[in-house]
Design an enzyme around this catalytic site. Structure first.
Site, mmCIF file in Angstrom:
data_model
loop_
_atom_site.group_PDB
_atom_site.id
_atom_site.type_symbol
_atom_site.label_atom_id
_atom_site.label_comp_id
_atom_site.label_asym_id
_atom_site.label_seq_id
_atom_site.Cartn_x
_atom_site.Cartn_y
_atom_site.Cartn_z
ATOM 1 N N ASP A 200 0.919 -1.298 -0.138
ATOM 2 C CA ASP A 200 0.117 0.017 -0.125
ATOM 3 C C ASP A 200 0.928 1.264 0.105
ATOM 4 O O ASP A 200 2.037 1.303 -0.562
ATOM 5 C CB ASP A 200 -0.907 -0.013 1.152
ATOM 6 C CG ASP A 200 -2.346 0.523 0.881
ATOM 7 O OD1 ASP A 200 -2.268 1.965 0.576
ATOM 8 O OD2 ASP A 200 -3.139 -0.034 0.862
ATOM 9 N N HIS A 241 -4.041 5.429 3.847
ATOM 10 C CA HIS A 241 -4.845 3.953 3.397
ATOM 11 C C HIS A 241 -4.100 2.718 4.027
ATOM 12 O O HIS A 241 -4.808 1.741 4.630
ATOM 13 C CB HIS A 241 -4.746 4.058 1.825
ATOM 14 C CG HIS A 241 -5.482 3.269 1.356
ATOM 15 N ND1 HIS A 241 -5.178 1.939 0.668
ATOM 16 C CD2 HIS A 241 -6.962 3.048 1.132
ATOM 17 C CE1 HIS A 241 -5.996 1.325 0.294
ATOM 18 N NE2 HIS A 241 -7.390 1.987 0.359
ATOM 19 N N SER A 415 -11.571 -1.528 -0.356
ATOM 20 C CA SER A 415 -10.307 -1.448 0.560
ATOM 21 C C SER A 415 -10.300 -1.986 1.721
ATOM 22 O O SER A 415 -9.334 -2.483 2.561
ATOM 23 C CB SER A 415 -9.938 0.040 0.656
ATOM 24 O OG SER A 415 -9.043 0.541 -0.594
#
Ligand SMILES: *[C@@H]1O[C@H](CO)[C@@H](O)[C@H](O)[C@H]1NC(C)=O
Ligand SMILES: *[C@@H]1O[C@H](CO)[C@@H](O)[C@H](O)[C@H]1NC(C)=O
Ligand SMILES: *[C@@H]1O[C@H](CO)[C@@H](O)[C@H](O)[C@H]1NC(C)=O
Ligand SMILES: *[C@@H]1O[C@H](CO)[C@@H](O)[C@H](O)[C@H]1NC(C)=O
Ligand SMILES: *[C@@H]1O[C@H](CO)[C@@H](O)[C@H](O)[C@H]1NC(C)=O
Ligand SMILES: [Ca+2]
Ligand SMILES: [Ca+2]
Length: 649
Positions: A200, A241, A415
């Protein structure tokens, strides 16, 4: 004779749209090539010297792949001569310049183009639905301020917000409304001994709710080129994220901070690839990073969900997935979890995403708190299973760690679903480390819950008795039932592969709005040969199709048993005239069925006035069946039985 092919690709970084965000450009690939060469490094050295390239060695983990960088890499030169020389060289299998590929995170916050309009429309619809929803919630007993039977299990501040881990039902007769994880903890299954890497935009491993579960040996930063995946802090949200995904898996339990990670006994690492241009080489390197240690790679990213992109992993990433599945976990195979994609509102479909259509990945979809397919959730036949995530604005989202030591209750999209699945798989692997990557897939097929998603209209039962749905795959993951089945699971028989070709050499079949292309492919499932298949797993269709408007093409596959699977749906925004070239669409919907008989591949064009006169051509199609000759042991008690609600917790 060695086959030589060179894919010619744009090398310009600007052309790939990296203007909208400030990136760290420290490690842009400049005149970097990756080539596969048979015959050893001397040949590579020779090639490189002649053309003023420097060999940076064989790429770790990839046999015969070498990295070459132009000696004088600051000067921009024409490398077509070099390309031609590589093409002509008999020992060069393939060669590719490394260029930036657009990769997006699967949070549902990225708005693209026409999305604003659509969002207003959605808001209007949502307002109308608000009222119905309140009634629905009352019916299902979803009120997070109620106590659940697990309320006092943990004292973490956000535990009460982790609705997807504790059952808020007030009525015991409706299905379990969570991922059925807590009963695993009571059996000592918390993910202990399992390592999960998150590919990520970084990982804030100093976070107080992650620090003790962080493993630097499975972490690295392929953007900055060091071993520290700490995110780059432009502002509080832009690179949060990876840290959010990691928290879902490995937040520390009972420390009064943030929430409880699904596999809080496991270790997490971060592999940074998403903060700047991402090349095929970076992806490939990341996907097998620390392969001798990592059990599960969690991926909440992929090609853009803009409804226009049709893109597969590059050669190196594709090879990495295969290496990982064959060599990871001591030969039992690393587990690759991928978020299915957030582009439904952009008219996207995960059949257009090559990571999702790869047999070595486990694509995970989202469902809302109300057991519905969310507005962003892409559909396709390759989706394996579902985990909870965000829905519309009234639905609760996912609680996890956030940058700068904070917590959030706002993680969303597929996600957020994929890491929940990765955490559950960690529990399953702790229960039985002997499981192969395919055993895990079988366990998902055998245990995922249908009843909790039962109001969706698209469930259908395949001939092996499994219920499947293009929105949800085999259904909602049920951790406890997975762990139970896993704990004495007999390894599935070896995987066979059987190719099926057209009955006649009927290439170049025309189609248009009124006349679909209908192609028949008959097979005995390679009966009598070493690769005989009697029990299907993945079915893949490989094709070449031309049409001036790619998004108007729809495709279907009808199995010998008569089950009709949607392979590709209309993607209105995809106006490309490139058609599908060597494109592979994967379906898991025939799982367990028998392969022999005639398969029908159907290609149609959506009914639109402007396309009435337009013809397309199916230039090529072939089916790749995967499965086993012998019956997997867990099939021996007959077809899977589905309960109307979960009685096993
Ligand atoms: C943070 O960065 C992201 C991405 O660059 C941007 O979309 C967002 O608006 C920024 N937020 C703030 C508060 O500046
Ligand atoms: C939270 O629970 C743990 C384990 O029971 C305990 O050690 C800790 O003191 C508790 N913390 C608070 C603030 O209650
Ligand atoms: C989540 O988002 C909402 C609305 O944007 C905001 O009010 C709230 O503070 C956020 N919560 C957390 C814990 O970040
Ligand atoms: C894993 O395999 C080993 C060796 O075959 C065996 O002893 C062990 O019982 C197996 N574990 C499980 C949980 O099946
Ligand atoms: C499919 O099309 C591509 C591009 O035109 C071509 O290179 C390839 O050979 C075709 N595949 C088959 C199996 O015909
Ligand atoms: Ca915690
Ligand atoms: Ca997509």
């Amino acid at each position: 004779m060695i086959k030589i092919f060179i894919l010619i690709t744009a090398t310009s970084l600007v052309a790939h749209g990296f203007t909208q965000q400030r990136y760290n450009h420290a490690h842009l690939p400049k005149n970097t090539w990756v080539i596969e060469v048979n015959g050893g490094e001397e040949i590579v050295q020779l090639l490189a010297e002649v053309h003023k390239y420097e060999v940076l060695g064989e790429i770790s983990g990839f046999e015969n792949y070498y990295k070459l960088v132009k000696v004088d890499h600051e000067t921009k030169t024409d490398d077509s001569h070099f390309k031609r020389k590589l093409e002509e060289h008999p020992m060069v299998v393939w060669a590719e310049p490394q260029y930036a590929r657009t990769r997006v995170k699967r949070g549902d916050t990225l708005l693209i183009k026409k999305e604003k309009e659509r969002q207003y429309q959605r808001l209007r619809e949502e307002r109308q639905r608000d009222h119905e929803e309140v009634l629905e919630r009352q019916k299902r007993g979803i009120f997070s301020w109620f106590w659940s039977r697990y309320t006092f299990f943990f004292n973490d501040t956000l535990w009460s917000k982790q609705w997807y881990l504790q059952d808020y039902r007030t009525d015991r007769d409706v299905p379990v409304l969570d991922l059925n994880v807590v009963p695993c903890y009571a059996k000592g299954i918390t993910g202990e001994g399992i390592k999960i890497s998150i590919l990520d935009d970084g990982l804030e491993w100093t976070h107080p709710d992650l620090r003790d579960n962080y493993d630097p040996s499975i972490s690295t930063d392929l953007v900055e080129g060091d071993n520290d995946p700490m995110p780059r802090y432009d502002n509080d949200t832009c690179n949060s994220h990876g840290t959010r995904c990691a928290g879902e898996i490995a937040m520390i339990a009972n420390n009064f901070i943030c929430g409880v990670g699904i596999s809080f006994g496991a270790k997490v690492g971060g592999i940074k690839i998403l903060d700047g241009p991402t090349t095929d080489l970076m992806e490939g390197t990341a996907l097998i990073y620390a392969l001798d240690k990592v059990h599960i790679y969690s991926n909440s990213w992929g090609p853009p969900d803009d409804g226009e992109t049709v893109e597969a992993p590059g050669i190196i990433a594709r090879t990495a997935l295969k290496i990982g599945a064959l060599k990871g976990r001591g030969g039992k195979g690393a587990i690759y979890v991928f978020a299915a994609g957030n582009g439904k509102m952009n008219g996207d479909n995960c059949a257009a995403d090559g990571y999702i259509n790869n047999i070595y990945t486990v694509p995970i979809a989202s469902a809302t708190q109300r057991g519905e397919a969310p507005f962003y959730g892409e559909r396709c036949a390759a989706i394996f299973a579902t985990a909870y995530s965000s829905g519309n604005r009234k639905d609760e989202k996912i609680a996890t760690t956030d940058l700068k030591g904070k917590c959030t209750t706002n993680h969303s999209g597929t996600s957020a679903a994929a890491p929940l699945a990765a955490g559950i798989f960690a529990l399953v692997l702790q229960a039985n480390q002997n499981l192969t990557w395919r055993c895990l897939q079988h366990i998902i097929v055998w245990t995922s819950e249908v009843a909790v998603l039962g109001e969706d209209q698209e469930w259908h039962q395949n001939k092996a008795g499994f219920w499947v749905n293009p929105n949800f795959g085999f259904g909602m993951l049920n951790a406890y039932n997975m762990v139970k089945l896993a704990s004495n699971f007999k390894t599935v028989p070896k995987q066979n592969k059987c190719n099926v070709f057209l009955d006649q050499k009927k290439y170049f079949t025309k189609f248009n709005t009124n006349n679909p292309a209908i192609l028949k492919l008959s097979t005995l499932g390679c009966a009598g040969a070493d690769n005989e298949i009697n029990f299907l797993e993945h079915v893949q269709v490989m094709m070449n199709i031309t049409f001036p408007y790619r998004g108007a093409i729809e495709m279907f596959l009808i199995s010998p048993d008569g089950m009709r699977t949607v392979l590709m749906e209309e993607r209105p925004d995809d106006i490309s005239d490139e058609g599908f070239k060597d494109w592979i669409i994967t379906s898991v919907q025939n799982w367990g069925e028998r392969p022999e008989g005639t398969w029908t591949f159907e290609v149609t064009v959506v009914d639109r006035p402007d396309l009435e006169e337009t013809n397309g051509i199916v230039e090529y199609v072939h089916i790749i069946l995967h499965g086993t000759k012998d019956m997997p042991e867990h099939y021996s008690k007959g077809k899977r039985r589905y309960s109307t609600y979960n009685t096993d917790a």
